[in-house]
Motif scaffolding. Structure first.
Motif, PDB file in Angstrom:
ATOM      1  N   THR A  42      -0.982  -5.694  -9.208  1.00 55.78           N
ATOM      2  CA  THR A  42       0.205  -5.191 -10.170  1.00 55.78           C
ATOM      3  C   THR A  42       1.706  -4.987 -10.705  1.00 55.78           C
ATOM      4  O   THR A  42       0.486  -6.190 -11.672  1.00 55.78           O
ATOM      5  N   ASN A  97       9.297  -0.420   0.269  1.00 55.16           N
ATOM      6  CA  ASN A  97       8.460  -0.079   1.105  1.00 55.16           C
ATOM      7  C   ASN A  97       6.965   0.286   0.599  1.00 55.16           C
ATOM      8  O   ASN A  97       6.899   0.349  -0.816  1.00 55.16           O
ATOM      9  N   CYS A  98       5.278  -0.378   0.788  1.00 53.72           N
ATOM     10  CA  CYS A  98       4.466  -0.665   0.554  1.00 53.72           C
ATOM     11  C   CYS A  98       4.087   0.093   1.108  1.00 53.72           C
ATOM     12  O   CYS A  98       3.457   0.776   1.938  1.00 53.72           O
ATOM     13  N   GLN A  99       3.400   1.710  -0.257  1.00 51.71           N
ATOM     14  CA  GLN A  99       2.992   2.879   0.785  1.00 51.71           C
ATOM     15  C   GLN A  99       1.288   2.435   0.623  1.00 51.71           C
ATOM     16  O   GLN A  99       0.784   1.879   0.514  1.00 51.71           O
ATOM     17  N   GLN A 131      -0.676   2.216  -2.582  1.00 51.11           N
ATOM     18  CA  GLN A 131      -0.397   0.872  -3.175  1.00 51.11           C
ATOM     19  C   GLN A 131      -1.176  -0.657  -2.334  1.00 51.11           C
ATOM     20  O   GLN A 131      -1.495  -1.110  -3.027  1.00 51.11           O
ATOM     21  N   VAL A 132      -1.459  -0.183  -1.620  1.00 48.00           N
ATOM     22  CA  VAL A 132      -2.154  -1.603  -0.905  1.00 48.00           C
ATOM     23  C   VAL A 132      -3.410  -0.837  -0.690  1.00 48.00           C
ATOM     24  O   VAL A 132      -4.135  -2.597  -1.152  1.00 48.00           O
ATOM     25  N   PHE A 186      -4.072  -2.387  -4.220  1.00 43.77           N
ATOM     26  CA  PHE A 186      -3.841  -3.734  -4.101  1.00 43.77           C
ATOM     27  C   PHE A 186      -5.586  -4.811  -4.373  1.00 43.77           C
ATOM     28  O   PHE A 186      -5.727  -5.258  -4.670  1.00 43.77           O
ATOM     29  N   ALA A 236      -1.631  -3.054   7.659  1.00 36.93           N
ATOM     30  CA  ALA A 236      -1.503  -3.893   6.592  1.00 36.93           C
ATOM     31  C   ALA A 236      -2.246  -5.213   6.377  1.00 36.93           C
ATOM     32  O   ALA A 236      -3.156  -5.740   5.109  1.00 36.93           O
ATOM     33  N   CYS A 261       5.935  -2.228   6.096  1.00 29.72           N
ATOM     34  CA  CYS A 261       5.559  -3.686   5.191  1.00 29.72           C
ATOM     35  C   CYS A 261       6.042  -3.678   4.105  1.00 29.72           C
ATOM     36  O   CYS A 261       5.667  -2.658   3.236  1.00 29.72           O
ATOM     37  N   ARG A 276       6.777  -5.032  -0.091  1.00 28.87           N
ATOM     38  CA  ARG A 276       6.032  -5.322  -1.553  1.00 28.87           C
ATOM     39  C   ARG A 276       6.233  -6.427  -1.275  1.00 28.87           C
ATOM     40  O   ARG A 276       4.432  -6.982  -2.166  1.00 28.87           O
ATOM     41  N   ALA A 331       3.275  -7.408   1.377  1.00 27.86           N
ATOM     42  CA  ALA A 331       1.528  -6.881   0.668  1.00 27.86           C
ATOM     43  C   ALA A 331       1.113  -8.407  -0.088  1.00 27.86           C
ATOM     44  O   ALA A 331      -0.118  -7.950   0.082  1.00 27.86           O
TER      45      ALA A 331
END
Length: 279
Positions: free
Chosen positions: A129, A142-144, A147-148, A151, A209, A264, A266, A269
């Motif tokens: 990232t 917030n982790c979308q 994005q997860v 990663f 997550a 969750c 960033r 994550a």
């Protein structure tokens, strides 16, 4: 000033973000040559190839060379205008004389000593990232869903999905997470939120997550028993949570709650991923 034995090169493109929050790829080298010399005048090629157009670390290995000079030549690079140019955030050599430079923390919102300090620097160093800006990571953001899975996809080496059919109307080929989503779905790390939507901007909760991560790691056996009142026995997230707690990937938000529906962020994550891959 002397001869050094080198056997590879690592290249990190710039990690600029545009106004839409997407990676800015201008100047990213996509076709390269590695050349070496002992006099700084006469260079010979030792490696050629292509790199993907993304902001991940790029690597190339070649037969060990004892030389004074090494140069990276850009044959082709990303550009959005008629100007052809190349750029780099870092270029590193590998070999006998090479040692990793000290890690520099560019983020004002990632203080040394906090639980996510090492995971954030690790994730950025590995190209998993980038920061939200050049000087902030936004650890509490917030982790979308997009994005997860991105990663995880980058941690896996950014593999090409074997299936190119895209069933999701909200995932476009130009999106940075396009290949990551197709890869995650075909590897059963997650599915869409419907037959035709993935909801890439949807926020991932803590249960999702750790489940994505557990599936990415091929569903390792759990070594802890359920001790959380919000974790229902037999639900899809029970085994992943029991594994995550037993493996030291994460704990509950309290002694008796895991916080399955809590967002969750960033920092969490990248910390989950760091702990899972480095224990």
């Amino acid at each position: 000033n002397g001869n050094y034995q080198v056997d590879g090169l690592r290249y990190k493109p710039r990690t600029d973000i545009n106004r839409e929050g997407q990676p800015q790829l201008n100047g990213t080298i996509t076709q390269f040559k590695i050349q070496v010399s002992n006099d700084g005048i006469n260079f010979v090629d030792v490696a050629t190839g292509n790199w993907d157009a993304n902001q991940n670390w790029k690597t190339v290995e070649f037969d060990a060379q004892t030389v004074k000079y090494v140069r990276l030549v850009s044959v082709d690079a990303c550009t959005d205008n008629n100007s052809v140019f190349a750029s780099a955030a870092e270029i590193r050599l590998t070999g006998e004389a090479y040692t990793e430079p000290p890690v520099v923390n560019p983020f004002t919102d990632v203080p040394e000593g906090i639980f996510y300090y090492e995971p954030v620097l690790w994730a950025v160093g590995k190209g998993i990232t980038t920061g939200a800006t050049e000087t902030t990571f936004n650890p509490g953001g917030n982790c979308q869903r997009a994005q997860v899975v991105t990663f995880l996809w980058r941690a896996a080496g950014s593999p090409e999905p074997t299936k190119t059919e895209n069933p999701f109307i909200d995932v476009k080929e130009t999106d940075f997470y396009y290949k990551a989503v197709l890869w995650a779905v075909e590897n059963e790390i997650t599915a869409g939120t419907s037959a035709t939507t993935f909801s890439p901007n949807g926020v991932t909760n803590r249960a999702q997550a750790v489940t994505f991560l557990w599936r990415y790691l091929n569903k390792p056996a759990a070594t802890a028993e359920n001790s959380f009142k919000d974790v229902v026995d037999g639900e899809w997230y029970e085994a992943p949570i029991n594994w995550a707690v037993g493996a030291g990937v994460t704990q509950g938000v309290s002694a008796d709650e895991f916080g399955i529906n809590s967002n969750c962020i960033r920092a969490q994550a990248v910390t989950f991923l760091f702990r899972a891959l480095n224990k």
